[in-house]
Design a protein around this motif. Structure first.
Motif, PDB file in Angstrom:
ATOM      1  N   LYS A 289      34.412  30.944  38.803  1.00 62.93           N
ATOM      2  CA  LYS A 289      35.260  31.791  37.954  1.00 62.93           C
ATOM      3  C   LYS A 289      34.488  32.653  36.976  1.00 62.93           C
ATOM      4  O   LYS A 289      34.987  33.701  36.557  1.00 62.93           O
ATOM      5  CB  LYS A 289      36.250  30.922  37.173  1.00 62.93           C
ATOM      6  N   PHE A 290      33.304  32.218  36.588  1.00 63.77           N
ATOM      7  CA  PHE A 290      32.574  32.972  35.574  1.00 63.77           C
ATOM      8  C   PHE A 290      31.286  33.582  36.115  1.00 63.77           C
ATOM      9  O   PHE A 290      31.139  34.804  36.097  1.00 63.77           O
ATOM     10  CB  PHE A 290      32.291  32.098  34.349  1.00 63.77           C
ATOM     11  N   HIS A 291      30.374  32.764  36.599  1.00 63.42           N
ATOM     12  CA  HIS A 291      29.097  33.307  37.051  1.00 63.42           C
ATOM     13  C   HIS A 291      29.280  34.321  38.176  1.00 63.42           C
ATOM     14  O   HIS A 291      28.761  35.434  38.100  1.00 63.42           O
ATOM     15  CB  HIS A 291      28.172  32.181  37.499  1.00 63.42           C
ATOM     16  N   LYS A 292      30.014  33.949  39.188  1.00 64.03           N
ATOM     17  CA  LYS A 292      30.226  34.850  40.327  1.00 64.03           C
ATOM     18  C   LYS A 292      30.962  36.119  39.880  1.00 64.03           C
ATOM     19  O   LYS A 292      30.601  37.232  40.274  1.00 64.03           O
ATOM     20  CB  LYS A 292      31.019  34.118  41.411  1.00 64.03           C
ATOM     21  N   LYS A 293      31.969  35.940  39.039  1.00 59.71           N
ATOM     22  CA  LYS A 293      32.751  37.088  38.570  1.00 59.71           C
ATOM     23  C   LYS A 293      31.916  38.012  37.679  1.00 59.71           C
ATOM     24  O   LYS A 293      31.968  39.230  37.827  1.00 59.71           O
ATOM     25  CB  LYS A 293      33.991  36.614  37.829  1.00 59.71           C
ATOM     26  N   HIS A 294      31.140  37.431  36.759  1.00 64.33           N
ATOM     27  CA  HIS A 294      30.295  38.269  35.896  1.00 64.33           C
ATOM     28  C   HIS A 294      29.311  39.088  36.725  1.00 64.33           C
ATOM     29  O   HIS A 294      29.121  40.277  36.465  1.00 64.33           O
ATOM     30  CB  HIS A 294      29.509  37.408  34.903  1.00 64.33           C
ATOM     31  N   ARG A 295      28.708  38.438  37.704  1.00 69.97           N
ATOM     32  CA  ARG A 295      27.747  39.159  38.548  1.00 69.97           C
ATOM     33  C   ARG A 295      28.424  40.302  39.298  1.00 69.97           C
ATOM     34  O   ARG A 295      27.911  41.426  39.336  1.00 69.97           O
ATOM     35  CB  ARG A 295      27.081  38.194  39.520  1.00 69.97           C
ATOM     36  N   ALA A 296      29.565  40.012  39.889  1.00 71.76           N
ATOM     37  CA  ALA A 296      30.284  41.045  40.649  1.00 71.76           C
ATOM     38  C   ALA A 296      30.755  42.175  39.728  1.00 71.76           C
ATOM     39  O   ALA A 296      30.619  43.360  40.079  1.00 71.76           O
ATOM     40  CB  ALA A 296      31.471  40.425  41.382  1.00 71.76           C
ATOM     41  N   ASP A 297      31.290  41.820  38.584  1.00 70.89           N
ATOM     42  CA  ASP A 297      31.787  42.842  37.654  1.00 70.89           C
ATOM     43  C   ASP A 297      30.661  43.772  37.198  1.00 70.89           C
ATOM     44  O   ASP A 297      30.826  44.994  37.175  1.00 70.89           O
ATOM     45  CB  ASP A 297      32.441  42.197  36.434  1.00 70.89           C
ATOM     46  N   LEU A 298      29.524  43.185  36.836  1.00 72.29           N
ATOM     47  CA  LEU A 298      28.422  44.023  36.361  1.00 72.29           C
ATOM     48  C   LEU A 298      27.820  44.864  37.473  1.00 72.29           C
ATOM     49  O   LEU A 298      27.420  46.011  37.236  1.00 72.29           O
ATOM     50  CB  LEU A 298      27.359  43.154  35.681  1.00 72.29           C
ATOM     51  N   GLU A 299      27.782  44.339  38.677  1.00 72.33           N
ATOM     52  CA  GLU A 299      27.292  45.125  39.818  1.00 72.33           C
ATOM     53  C   GLU A 299      28.193  46.334  40.071  1.00 72.33           C
ATOM     54  O   GLU A 299      27.739  47.359  40.579  1.00 72.33           O
ATOM     55  CB  GLU A 299      27.187  44.266  41.076  1.00 72.33           C
ATOM     56  N   TYR A 300      29.452  46.221  39.722  1.00 75.02           N
ATOM     57  CA  TYR A 300      30.404  47.322  39.862  1.00 75.02           C
ATOM     58  C   TYR A 300      30.332  48.264  38.660  1.00 75.02           C
ATOM     59  O   TYR A 300      30.331  49.497  38.814  1.00 75.02           O
ATOM     60  CB  TYR A 300      31.814  46.748  40.013  1.00 75.02           C
ATOM     61  N   LEU A 301      30.263  47.698  37.449  1.00 72.06           N
ATOM     62  CA  LEU A 301      30.359  48.498  36.236  1.00 72.06           C
ATOM     63  C   LEU A 301      29.118  49.335  35.941  1.00 72.06           C
ATOM     64  O   LEU A 301      29.233  50.457  35.437  1.00 72.06           O
ATOM     65  CB  LEU A 301      30.666  47.598  35.032  1.00 72.06           C
TER      66      LEU A 301
END
Length: 107
Positions: A10-22
């Protein structure tokens, strides 16, 4: 699913994906709209620095803290239970550490 697994998902995977997009998105906006005063100039640099710091933090959790917790070593310091004759400072120390999710491996 364990708490560690939930944090990873919920956090590590999501943070990585979000930042790779942002980050690329911020670069695109800065490039296309740099002539406008409202343009978030510098946001991509900030996000890249944030990503570096966050990744460092998550790597420490994934390589040190989480394996320790999963192996049952996450409850050191006698599960933060003070002895009967513990002073107020000792009690406050254990309460504060436990509240903040701090784990200590006494050697």
């Amino acid at each position: 699913m364990t708490l560690v697994d939930e944090i990873l998902e919920k956090f590590h995977k999501k943070h990585r994906a979000d930042l790779e997009y942002l980050i690329p998105l911020a670069k695109k906006v800065e490039s296309a709209h740099s002539d406008k005063p409202e343009c978030p100039t510098g946001l991509s640099d900030f996000l890249m620095k944030f990503q570096f710091e966050l990744e460092s933090h998550m790597q420490k959790e994934e390589k040190i803290l989480f394996p320790m917790i999963k192996s049952g070593q996450g409850s050191m310091a006698h599960n933060f239970e003070t002895p009967d004759d513990a002073c107020g400072s000792w009690t406050a120390l254990y309460q504060g550490a436990q509240t903040n999710g701090i784990y200590w491996n006494r050697k």
